[in-house]
Design an enzyme around this catalytic site. Structure first.
Site, PDB file in Angstrom:
ATOM      1  N   CYS A   1      -2.012  -7.990   0.564  1.00 55.61           N
ATOM      2  CA  CYS A   1      -2.610  -9.063  -0.254  1.00 55.61           C
ATOM      3  C   CYS A   1      -2.194 -10.385   0.381  1.00 55.61           C
ATOM      4  CB  CYS A   1      -2.131  -8.984  -1.699  1.00 55.61           C
ATOM      5  SG  CYS A   1      -2.347  -7.369  -2.490  1.00 55.61           S
TER       6      CYS A   1
ATOM      7  N   GLY B   1      -1.385 -16.450   3.777  1.00 51.85           N
ATOM      8  CA  GLY B   1      -0.469 -15.926   4.776  1.00 51.85           C
ATOM      9  C   GLY B   1       0.924 -16.486   4.871  1.00 51.85           C
ATOM     10  N   GLY B   2       1.463 -17.072   3.811  1.00 54.27           N
ATOM     11  CA  GLY B   2       2.832 -17.579   3.876  1.00 54.27           C
ATOM     12  C   GLY B   2       3.830 -16.500   4.267  1.00 54.27           C
TER      13      GLY B   2
ATOM     14  N   ASP C   1       2.104  -8.023  -2.071  1.00 55.48           N
ATOM     15  CA  ASP C   1       2.444  -9.239  -2.828  1.00 55.48           C
ATOM     16  C   ASP C   1       1.334  -9.377  -3.863  1.00 55.48           C
ATOM     17  OD1 ASP C   1       3.541 -11.639  -3.633  1.00 55.48           O
ATOM     18  OD2 ASP C   1       2.612 -12.802  -2.035  1.00 55.48           O
TER      19      ASP C   1
ATOM     20  N   CYS D   1       5.211 -12.951  -8.267  1.00 53.73           N
ATOM     21  CA  CYS D   1       5.895 -14.198  -8.657  1.00 53.73           C
ATOM     22  C   CYS D   1       5.827 -14.321 -10.180  1.00 53.73           C
ATOM     23  CB  CYS D   1       5.295 -15.414  -7.960  1.00 53.73           C
ATOM     24  SG  CYS D   1       3.517 -15.627  -8.175  1.00 53.73           S
TER      25      CYS D   1
END
Length: 404
Positions: free
Chosen positions: A232, A236-237, A301, A354
């Site tokens: 996911c 792209g961090g 993620d 998160c």
């Protein structure tokens, strides 16, 4: 502090778009900051921080000002007067502030500060949900922490520089940073600054990424030469962090359902000097099926409520709905069931969100492990990061391994 009319008007215009037209606060503020080229850093800082402040405390300020949504401009000026009064800022002699009841504002603030949903400026349903899932005491501490302004944290791009070199480079620009213990590639800005305009950013020496978010890629135990899937990936961090941890060796397959996000990742990867990333849009189930049993590591993620990142997205308090959270839990489990099949025997998987809600985190992992798809996986470890303990965003991550 002296209030300037043009800056205050910008804030009121921004709040009209955010509260009444449902626009995203970060996008609105980006546009507001381009309004007047004569504005200096302090002016832009006032507009951005005041707008965010009023979004964060919307319910509290509206209650004190005795105004209801949708807010007309007079309502917004009344809320602005509340903000200024509570900040100890003297109101100028403008028509918008005529008859502002200063003593009443302070009295109402004292009254409402005894009731958590007003004190922390959150919807009733969110207060009930947080209390139910975390317990009264823990939820009270956590929501207080999530209402603080987030620090600016950088992740040093070790493909191009070191933490020490970047610190020196920024120091020469009068941008001072602190090293963070237990976060090997993180630097915290001592004061807020526009780091995106620096040569260091343009050359790809760092990304802006919260300290908690930086823990996720490290949790996956990647090594140079592996085949890794970021399932996911978004913009792209974490993909870029994985590339740095892998020293550009091996292969990272970045998957997402949104092509525009992967295009942004492509631009960022070029700036970062990350050459081992291949983007693939999930436009059918075939994309996932082709990768079954192929990956040494898979990062999920997962899409989530985002309740752990309210500090940087305060308008999410007003956009989020309980129905969405129920729906996203179904999506999370579906993703776990399908994407876990990309892990080869002996490979590992990280499930991360998160969010601070156990129903999106530990309970999703427990449910997965009890299912047919999860019967060959074992939980090696998990980590629950709460904002009031870490000082950074709320996050969850679980490391699972696929056995024979």
């Amino acid at each position: 502090m002296r209030l300037h009319r043009n800056l205050c008007f910008a804030v009121i215009d921004g709040l009209t778009l955010i509260f009444n037209e449902g626009k995203y606060a970060d996008k609105v503020i980006q546009q507001l900051l381009k309004r007047d080229k004569r504005w200096g850093a302090r002016d832009r800082g006032f507009v951005a921080e005041t707008t965010y402040d009023m979004v964060r405390w919307k319910r509290l300020y509206a209650e004190i000002a005795d105004v209801k949504e949708p807010f007309d401009r007079d309502n917004l000026w009344r809320m602005f007067a509340v903000w200024a009064t509570l900040k100890g800022i003297k109101l100028p002699d403008w028509k918008y502030f005529e008859g502002t009841p200063l003593r009443k504002i302070k009295g109402r603030f004292d009254e409402l500060s005894k009731i958590r949903k007003y004190k922390e400026s959150i919807p009733d349903w969110m207060d009930a949900l947080g209390s139910e899932e975390l317990g009264e005491a823990l939820w009270s501490k956590e929501i207080t922490a999530l209402n603080q302004q987030a620090n600016v944290i950088l992740r040093v791009n070790t493909l191009k520089t070191t933490k020490e070199k970047l610190q020196e480079e920024l120091f020469d620009l009068d941008i001072e940073t602190d090293v963070l213990n237990h976060y090997p590639n993180a630097l915290k800005l001592k004061e807020r600054a526009n780091v995106f305009s620096t040569e260091a950013f343009k050359k790809g020496h760092f990304e802006v990424q919260d300290a908690s978010s930086q823990l996720v890629a490290e949790f996956l135990n990647v090594e140079p030469g592996m085949r890794v899937i970021d399932a996911c990936a978004g913009a792209g961090g974490k993909t870029l962090h994985l590339a740095a941890l892998m020293e550009n060796k091996g292969q990272i397959i970045a998957l997402d359902i949104y092509e525009n996000k992967l295009n942004e990742l492509k631009r960022r990867a070029k700036r970062n000097g990350a050459h081992n990333i291949e983007n693939r849009v999930i436009d059918s189930t075939k994309v996932i099926k082709k990768l079954y049993d192929k990956a040494d590591r898979v990062l999920i993620d997962a899409p989530c409520s985002g309740l752990g990142v309210l500090r940087r997205n305060p308008d999410a308090k007003w956009k989020l709905q309980p129905e969405f959270i129920e729906k996203i839990k179904g999506t999370q489990q579906d993703i776990l069931q399908q994407y876990s099949r990309m892990v080869k025997v002996g490979g590992q998987l990280v499930y991360a969100t998160c969010s601070i809600l156990p129903s999106e985190n530990q309970k999703q992992v427990e449910r997965f492990l009890k299912s047919d798809a999860g019967e060959h996986f074992v939980l090696l470890k998990d980590k629950n990061v709460l904002a009031h303990q870490s000082g950074f965003d709320g996050f969850y991550m679980a490391l699972l391994e696929r056995k024979n």
